[in-house]
Design an enzyme around this catalytic site. Structure first.
Site, PDB file in Angstrom:
ATOM      1  N   SER A  67      33.337  35.956  45.216  1.00  0.00           N
ATOM      2  CA  SER A  67      32.676  36.551  46.378  1.00  0.00           C
ATOM      3  C   SER A  67      31.400  37.328  46.043  1.00  0.00           C
ATOM      4  O   SER A  67      30.590  37.598  46.930  1.00  0.00           O
ATOM      5  CB  SER A  67      33.645  37.466  47.130  1.00  0.00           C
ATOM      6  N   LYS A 113      32.458  44.693  46.710  1.00  0.00           N
ATOM      7  CA  LYS A 113      31.483  44.285  47.717  1.00  0.00           C
ATOM      8  C   LYS A 113      30.210  45.098  47.576  1.00  0.00           C
ATOM      9  O   LYS A 113      30.157  46.084  46.839  1.00  0.00           O
ATOM     10  CB  LYS A 113      32.039  44.457  49.134  1.00  0.00           C
TER      11      LYS A 113
END
Length: 204
Positions: A67, A113
């Site tokens: 990700s 993230k």
């Protein structure tokens, strides 16, 4: 020749030597026990210090999945500063480790993230590009447009953050497009650098 009779309490040369050996062995054993006790004490103190540092100052985390590519690759190890947000707040562009908001609070799962929106910002994905407060964002850390559906404008409240993975291919990143904004209290710390493997040591 008359036998030699030793009076009570008198040691023979043999007895005297054995006594010295016993005392020497006992002293050596006592030193060994003392050294082992010191080593054990040092290990326990070091363990407690590392535990406290891990709880309040820093953490070591491993990247799982894709990700955050191309910024981070799977199985790279990160140094995470947990103290920095006790002294300040996350900023746009910070790579952070946060609790996964999509699972129950009784489970421990963490995500890596990037912060793209901070409290007070309006975040929007329009025509596969990111807009913050109506301005198109320059994102040199990603190499593709945002695939998938656009996201209507979201106004972030106090202590709310919008996070996204750097891998913007469709379905590659479970982030705020999927679970919404995240609370500041759920952000564990800031990932400062990759420390493993050695050949890929770098700051973030």
């Amino acid at each position: 020749m008359e036998p030699i009779i030793h009076s009570k309490g008198e040691e023979t040369p043999e007895d005297h030597g054995e006594g010295k050996n016993r005392r020497r062995m006992k002293a050596s054993s006592n030193r060994l026990v003392s050294e082992l006790r010191d080593i054990l004490k040092t290990v326990v103190i070091a363990f407690v210090i590392m535990l406290l540092l891990n709880m309040f100052v820093f953490n070591l985390s491993m990247v799982k999945g894709q990700s955050m590519m191309p910024t981070l690759e799977g199985y790279e190890r990160l140094f995470v500063d947990k103290l920095v947000y006790n002294l300040g707040h996350p900023k746009r562009g910070d790579v952070v480790v946060l609790k996964d908001p999509s699972i129950g609070t009784d489970k421990k799962s963490f995500l890596v993230k990037r912060v793209v929106g901070v409290p007070g910002d309006t975040v929007e994905v329009r025509k596969h590009t990111l807009f913050v407060n109506g301005k198109l964002q320059d994102e040199p850390y990603t190499d593709v447009k945002i695939e998938g559906d656009d996201v209507p404008a979201v106004k972030l409240g106090e202590k709310e953050y919008y996070v996204m993975g750097d891998n913007r291919h469709a379905g590659r990143s479970k982030d705020s497009r999927f679970f919404g904004s995240v609370q500041e209290e759920d952000i564990v710390g800031r990932a400062d650098f990759v420390f493993w493997p050695i050949s890929k040591i770098r700051g973030l």
